[in-house]
Design an enzyme around this catalytic site. Structure first.
Site, PDB file in Angstrom:
ATOM      1  N   HIS A   1       0.808  -1.227   0.000  1.00 48.49           N
ATOM      2  CA  HIS A   1       0.000   0.000   0.000  1.00 48.49           C
ATOM      3  C   HIS A   1       0.841   1.276   0.000  1.00 48.49           C
ATOM      4  CE1 HIS A   1      -4.130  -1.501   0.594  1.00 48.49           C
ATOM      5  NE2 HIS A   1      -3.564  -2.498   1.231  1.00 48.49           N
TER       6      HIS A   1
ATOM      7  N   LYS B   1       0.437  14.472   1.107  1.00 46.01           N
ATOM      8  CA  LYS B   1      -0.940  14.705   0.628  1.00 46.01           C
ATOM      9  C   LYS B   1      -1.177  16.190   0.319  1.00 46.01           C
ATOM     10  CE  LYS B   1      -2.774  10.596   2.956  1.00 46.01           C
ATOM     11  NZ  LYS B   1      -3.333   9.802   1.845  1.00 46.01           N
TER      12      LYS B   1
ATOM     13  N   THR C   1      -8.863   6.407  -1.871  1.00 43.50           N
ATOM     14  CA  THR C   1     -10.243   5.931  -2.062  1.00 43.50           C
ATOM     15  C   THR C   1     -11.249   7.057  -1.835  1.00 43.50           C
ATOM     16  OG1 THR C   1     -10.180   5.079   0.215  1.00 43.50           O
ATOM     17  CG2 THR C   1      -9.896   3.477  -1.567  1.00 43.50           C
TER      18      THR C   1
ATOM     19  N   LYS D   1      -8.607  13.688   4.434  1.00 45.51           N
ATOM     20  CA  LYS D   1      -7.693  12.536   4.462  1.00 45.51           C
ATOM     21  C   LYS D   1      -6.704  12.777   5.598  1.00 45.51           C
ATOM     22  CE  LYS D   1      -6.912  13.495   0.128  1.00 45.51           C
ATOM     23  NZ  LYS D   1      -7.094  12.260  -0.593  1.00 45.51           N
ATOM     24  N   ARG D   2      -5.883  11.755   5.902  1.00 43.99           N
ATOM     25  CA  ARG D   2      -4.848  11.953   6.917  1.00 43.99           C
ATOM     26  C   ARG D   2      -4.034  13.199   6.587  1.00 43.99           C
ATOM     27  NH1 ARG D   2      -0.639   8.569   6.855  1.00 43.99           N
ATOM     28  NH2 ARG D   2      -1.283   7.705   4.859  1.00 43.99           N
TER      29      ARG D   2
ATOM     30  N   LYS E   1     -15.060   8.021  -3.654  1.00 42.18           N
ATOM     31  CA  LYS E   1     -16.307   8.338  -2.928  1.00 42.18           C
ATOM     32  C   LYS E   1     -16.891   9.662  -3.419  1.00 42.18           C
ATOM     33  CE  LYS E   1     -14.354   5.811   0.872  1.00 42.18           C
ATOM     34  NZ  LYS E   1     -13.282   5.894   1.851  1.00 42.18           N
TER      35      LYS E   1
END
Length: 872
Positions: free
Chosen positions: A383, A580, A682, A574-575, A686
């Site tokens: 991952h 990110k 993911t 998200k985290r 969504k």
């Protein structure tokens, strides 16, 4: 005192809409539900309506739903016992399940009956479900993916079992105090968990520490310390198919809870210390492993999961029927024909060593035979592309905690390197690159390498990620065994992420194309034919606007934040992590702020930027970014010149339940990691499924989303993976971008000089320094800044034309069929596990329906004995 609902109450129109996709409630079923509900309130909760609280009502309705599961659950296990299929075991240290009540009702097809029954009892399901705690047994995407996969395995009729740990405290509760993240324990079990069933009869001893001796020419692990693994089972229903699989979570228990000798001697603390120390293993999700004790506890958690699970798998293998009268099978040659073990990331990689130990030391197999069985049974999902995120355990720690396993890993590595040397004689560099043992001052075991060597299949989780694994992180292994490497692009379950979270959009879709898409998401492509249907476009617009108004009310109620429902809802959830690039988002926000301030009379498309996520407690920079987001928000949100043209909202304590609330209302989804960093993502899927547009780099699954929907229907910016590598190899100097872009320079100067932190002007120095230092800006925000800002201008321009915007949103919904976890799991099943997925439902359970006179009775007789039913 009852906790207030954070959801807007359903209007009569909402109630009619909810019923439309789920069918009209049958009166006899409504009466049965009321009867069962009252029985649980009376006999299980032991209260009457005069003294019962809303929490009691929630528990009563949860037990009512569980009653509907029980017959199907037992029947499913009987079916597996009788047919003896190949079973799939999914090992994950994280399961981010969220709440279960609504999801269970939808999958069982009983939502309208329960809704109506509660309505007749003067209660509202929306109020009651607020009392269910999120099962936050995960940090983010990895755990949520595992939860979606369990849903899909059950829906596809796969004999699947999830195995994980029952953490006493899940992912921490995030509170924001003075703009800073504070962590509080997530005591999710404080009021009990109505879904779990304890199974003390299947407790398993797990050994740790000790030493290894030679006895009769064989290694024996002795003088170990034992911790008991107690299983708790949670039902996982498939959608409308009478299949109920099992998630089994292990809890650590001391073999002896209480030492009477210590107690009698007056040493009360030591009397219970053994229990406390043993139970620490499953006390908390992911301890902060900056310290040696933390690292040791993490290793114990990983081994505890693996050891308990493999013992359970072997027990079930030995005792399942297989067409002959004998109750036990000892021939392990057929083990891989009946067992598939999927390792969700490197955390359960010790499976390879533990299965070898059990087969060689306990079951008496020869090494070669045991190795063949292990490799054929195990498969590994990677991952992450970041080398620093791959687990490496120090040899000293492994020798201390798991001495026998270290020997086995050395033996595996020896055989592996002998094969490498035979294939590449004299190539010492290749041998070094392929060794599971990393030599050096601090000798380490690379757990990803162990997982690759011990598995028959290795997969990435998006096409670009799988290709990059083959050319970067695992290049040498791909060259050695290219046949092992596969791609399985991640997916999400449409049951939770559309039917449950966005019922009005589900209804609008169902009115046009029926309901088959709920299990065949590819059917959504039929929506393309309605892209020029004005009435349907208006329906989609109306659903989105209602969702936006509902979210505005929810934010006002829960976070006391007023937002403009006519603005672009621009979301990044998200985290919080530097890769990110939430920081890039904030640089854009400050740029917009500066533009409005410079030309306050200009025309601007209003925008509400919402950012949510948790930072790891020990991750200083991520926590500083949260503070910056809140500081920027404080200035912008209180500036009268700005008004409601720009707002910044930090979504406190982002979790699964909040995601279900906010994603249906999003206009724009931010997927802005540096290309080559995100394995898949993911949340992107969504948002797409719920009709948001995406602004993204060509990273992770974004690449495949663009392929599905077309580049003209997605906002792409920034460098590609190849351009990132080229820029890095040429020597990246972030300061050049700072010096040549006036808007970027202004933004960074404001942040550095305390414009957003007047009470502490030096507060964000380190944030700006991390971008401008000689080797700074590792994730190249400044290189992508200009492209990002220009792309956001295109977003605002399109948003001015609501019809054109909504048409593109519809095309995104229509293109999201590929990103169902049903498709992902079907690919795992066929290409890795060797099982056949099916949408064929199981027959209805024999037992009478809960609340009827023959409740729990076998109405047609059942051939399976009670003893066999217990063999779960």
């Amino acid at each position: 005192m009852s906790k207030p609902s954070t959801k807007a109450p359903l209007t009569d129109k909402d109630r009619r809409k909810q019923i439309s996709i789920r069918g009209l409630p049958l009166l006899e079923n409504v009466a049965s539900v009321k009867k069962t509900f009252n029985r649980h309130l009376h006999f299980t909760i032991v209260k009457d309506r005069n003294v019962a609280t809303n929490r009691d009502y929630f528990l009563s309705i949860a037990y009512t739903v569980r009653d509907h599961l029980v017959g199907r659950w037992i029947r499913t296990q009987q079916h597996y016992y009788d047919s003896d299929p190949k079973r799939v075991y999914y090992l994950s240290l994280e399961y981010y399940m969220g709440r279960s009540l609504s999801n269970m009702m939808i999958n069982l097809g009983i939502e309208s009956e329960l809704d109506e029954a509660l309505y007749e009892l003067g209660l509202a399901i929306e109020d009651l479900e607020e009392f269910e705690e999120d099962a936050g047994l995960g940090n983010g995407g990895l755990g949520r993916l595992a939860a979606c996969f369990l849903d899909s395995m059950a829906t596809l009729g796969i004999a699947g079992y999830g195995y994980g740990l029952r953490y006493e405290f899940g992912i921490f509760q995030q509170t924001i105090k003075d703009g800073f993240q504070c962590e509080e324990p997530d005591d999710w079990l404080r009021y009990g968990n109505p879904w779990e069933i304890p199974r003390p009869e299947y407790q398993i001893p797990v050994n740790l520490y000790g030493r290894v001796i030679e006895q009769n020419g064989k290694s024996k692990w002795v003088d170990t310390k034992v911790i008991m693994a107690m299983p708790y089972d949670t039902p996982v229903p498939g959608f409308n198919n009478n299949v109920v699989n099992t998630l089994r979570l292990w809890s650590a228990k001391a073999p002896q809870k209480f030492n009477f000798q210590f107690f009698n001697d007056g040493d009360y603390l030591n009397a219970v210390s053994e229990q406390s120390l043993a139970e620490n293993v499953t006390r908390v999700l992911y301890p902060n492993d900056n310290y040696m004790q933390g690292k040791e506890l993490r290793l114990k958690q990983e081994y505890f999961l693996v050891a308990a699970t493999l013992s359970d798998i072997i027990r079930r293998y030995k005792h399942s029927k297989f067409g002959i009268s004998s109750s036990t099978r000892d021939d392990f040659n057929t083990f891989p024909d009946k067992v598939a073990i999927q390792l969700n990331d490197t955390h359960p990689a010790l499976t390879v060593a533990e299965l070898m130990r059990l087969l060689v030391d306990i079951e008496g197999l020869e090494w070669e035979a045991a190795w063949d069985v292990t490799k054929r049974a195990c498969a590994y999902t990677n991952h992450t592309l970041m080398p620093e995120a791959v687990e490496r355990w120090s040899v000293g720690l492994l020798e201390h905690v798991l001495p026998r396993h270290l020997q086995i890993i050395y033996e595996i590595n020896l055989h592996h390197l002998q094969e490498v040397a035979a294939r590449y004689p004299g190539d010492n560099d290749r041998i070094r690159n392929l060794s599971i043992v990393e030599e050096g001052d601090d000798k380490r075991i690379n757990m990803a390498y162990l997982a690759i060597v011990g598995s028959h299949a290795v997969n990435g989780v998006a096409q670009i990620h799988s290709e990059l694994l083959k050319t970067t992180l695992f290049k040498s292994f791909y060259e050695l065994t290219p046949e092992k490497f596969q791609n399985k692009t991640n997916g999400i379950t449409p049951r939770r992420w559309l039917v449950l979270s966005n019922p009005n959009l589900s209804d609008a879709i169902a009115e046009k194309i029926g309901e088959d898409w709920i299990t065949k998401l590819d059917d959504l492509k039929r929506l393309r034919e309605f892209v020029n249907n004005e009435a349907f476009i208006r329906d989609i617009q109306q659903v989105k606007q209602e969702n936006k108004h509902r979210l505005a009310e929810w934010l006002l109620k829960t976070q006391h934040q007023q937002i403009n429902p006519m603005s672009i809802y621009d979301m990044q959830v998200k985290r919080i992590h530097e890769y990110k690039r939430q920081l890039l988002n904030i640089l854009h926000v400050v740029t917009l702020y500066n533009r409005i301030k410079a030309h306050p009379n200009g025309k601007y498309v209003p925008r509400t930027v919402m950012i949510g996520g948790k930072a790891a407690p020990g991750y200083h920079m991520a926590k500083k970014i949260i503070k910056l987001i809140n500081s920027v928000g404080k200035v912008i949100n209180n500036d009268p010149v700005i008004g409601d043209r720009l707002k910044v909202v930090f979504l406190e304590n982002y979790r699964v339940t909040m995601a279900e609330e906010i994603i249906p209302a999003a206009d724009l989804s931010e997927q802005i990691s540096l290309a080559g960093m995100e394995a898949s993502g993911t949340s992107n899927m969504k948002f797409m499924l719920n009709g948001a547009m995406t602004i993204c780099t060509l990273d992770g699954a974004n690449v495949e989303m663009a392929e599905e929907v077309g580049n003209e229907n997605i906002f792409i910016f920034g460098m590609t993976v190849e351009e990132v590598e080229k820029r890095r190899s040429e020597g990246y100097r972030s300061k050049e971008f700072y010096e040549k872009n006036a808007e970027l320079k202004q933004v960074l100067d404001q942040i550095r000089d305390g414009f957003f932190s007047p009470e502490n002007p030096d507060l964000f120095h380190d944030v700006v320094d991390s971008l401008l230092n000689e080797h700074g800006d590792h994730y190249m925000l400044l290189a992508d800044y200009e492209s990002y800002v220009k792309c956001q201008e295109r977003v605002s321009e399109l948003f001015k034309d609501p019809i054109a915007w909504t048409k593109k949103c519809l095309l995104n919904i229509a293109a999201s069929g590929k990103f169902s976890s049903d498709r992902t799991i079907a690919e795992y099943a066929r290409n890795i596990w060797g099982v056949v997925p099916t949408l064929q439902p199981l027959p209805h359970p024999h037992e009478g329906r809960p609340g009827t006179k023959n409740e729990g009775e076998a109405t047609h007789g059942s051939s399976t004995s009670l003893t066999e039913q217990g063999k779960k």
